[in-house]
Write an enzyme that holds these catalytic residues in place. Structure first.
Site, PDB file in Angstrom:
ATOM      1  N   TYR A   1       0.818  -1.217   0.000  1.00 46.08           N
ATOM      2  CA  TYR A   1       0.000   0.000   0.000  1.00 46.08           C
ATOM      3  C   TYR A   1       0.847   1.260   0.000  1.00 46.08           C
ATOM      4  O   TYR A   1       0.521   2.241   0.627  1.00 46.08           O
ATOM      5  CB  TYR A   1      -1.007  -0.005   1.157  1.00 46.08           C
ATOM      6  CG  TYR A   1      -1.932  -1.174   1.067  1.00 46.08           C
ATOM      7  CD1 TYR A   1      -2.948  -1.207   0.126  1.00 46.08           C
ATOM      8  CD2 TYR A   1      -1.757  -2.286   1.876  1.00 46.08           C
ATOM      9  CE1 TYR A   1      -3.781  -2.307   0.002  1.00 46.08           C
ATOM     10  CE2 TYR A   1      -2.597  -3.384   1.764  1.00 46.08           C
ATOM     11  CZ  TYR A   1      -3.600  -3.376   0.827  1.00 46.08           C
ATOM     12  OH  TYR A   1      -4.421  -4.456   0.707  1.00 46.08           O
ATOM     13  N   HIS A   2       1.943   1.208  -0.707  1.00 45.79           N
ATOM     14  CA  HIS A   2       2.805   2.369  -0.866  1.00 45.79           C
ATOM     15  C   HIS A   2       3.060   2.598  -2.353  1.00 45.79           C
ATOM     16  O   HIS A   2       4.190   2.566  -2.814  1.00 45.79           O
ATOM     17  CB  HIS A   2       4.132   2.160  -0.133  1.00 45.79           C
ATOM     18  CG  HIS A   2       3.992   2.201   1.340  1.00 45.79           C
ATOM     19  ND1 HIS A   2       5.066   2.281   2.177  1.00 45.79           N
ATOM     20  CD2 HIS A   2       2.916   2.190   2.146  1.00 45.79           C
ATOM     21  CE1 HIS A   2       4.653   2.306   3.423  1.00 45.79           C
ATOM     22  NE2 HIS A   2       3.353   2.234   3.423  1.00 45.79           N
ATOM     23  N   PRO A   3       1.991   2.824  -3.121  1.00 42.57           N
ATOM     24  CA  PRO A   3       2.212   3.029  -4.553  1.00 42.57           C
ATOM     25  C   PRO A   3       2.958   4.332  -4.808  1.00 42.57           C
ATOM     26  O   PRO A   3       2.848   5.284  -4.036  1.00 42.57           O
ATOM     27  CB  PRO A   3       0.797   3.070  -5.135  1.00 42.57           C
ATOM     28  CG  PRO A   3      -0.078   3.448  -4.006  1.00 42.57           C
ATOM     29  CD  PRO A   3       0.586   2.932  -2.755  1.00 42.57           C
TER      30      PRO A   3
END
Length: 159
Positions: free
Chosen positions: A95-97
């Site tokens: 969840y760190h695009p």
């Protein structure tokens, strides 16, 4: 009781995902396809990481203190093909695009923003977040994002 969880993470992906608008409505959800393992070398690199983690967990300092797998998670594979299948079933995002709105010089056809975060072709719009990284940093995105935001905010204050 102690719990040690090891989660190998692919920090440099050769595969490239895509993000598309679904509507002109800014509140509409995005169409996001991570395209995990689009490049097969990514799967091999992650399998190497899992095997390395397993080797690490079999070292005497850890096996002397504890090495009892949780009964609810009996992760076992017999060969590399089963490991690949296991990884495909378990893969997910951190969840760190980032890197969807690339910063770069005007000569870079893939660059969306300039070095001040100004969106090319759109007046009075800047992007100042992890999406402007040309390539995703090989770390948690928090600190690089703060550094970029501070640097570009300083530039805005001077305007």
């Amino acid at each position: 009781a102690w719990l040690l969880r090891v989660a190998p993470s692919l920090q440099f992906s050769r595969s490239t995902g895509r993000v598309c608008l679904t509507s002109a409505d800014p509140a509409a959800p995005l169409d996001i396809d991570h395209r995990y393992f689009y490049d097969p070398l990514d799967l091999e690199a992650l399998a190497d990481g899992v095997e390395l983690a397993e080797e690490f967990l079999r070292t005497p300092p850890l096996t002397r203190t504890y090495r009892e797998p949780l009964a609810s998670h009996p992760y076992r594979w017999r060969d590399r093909d089963e490991l690949r299948q296991f990884i495909r079933r378990r893969v997910g995002t951190s969840y760190h695009p980032s890197s969807t709105c690339r910063m770069g010089p005007e000569s870079d056809p893939l660059a969306v923003v300039d070095s001040a975060g100004r969106v090319r072709g759109v007046d009075n719009l800047r992007v100042i977040d992890a999406s402007i990284f040309p390539y995703s940093p090989r770390c948690n995105l928090h600190f690089p994002t703060i550094a970029v935001a501070e640097k570009l905010a300083d530039g805005l204050r001077r305007v």
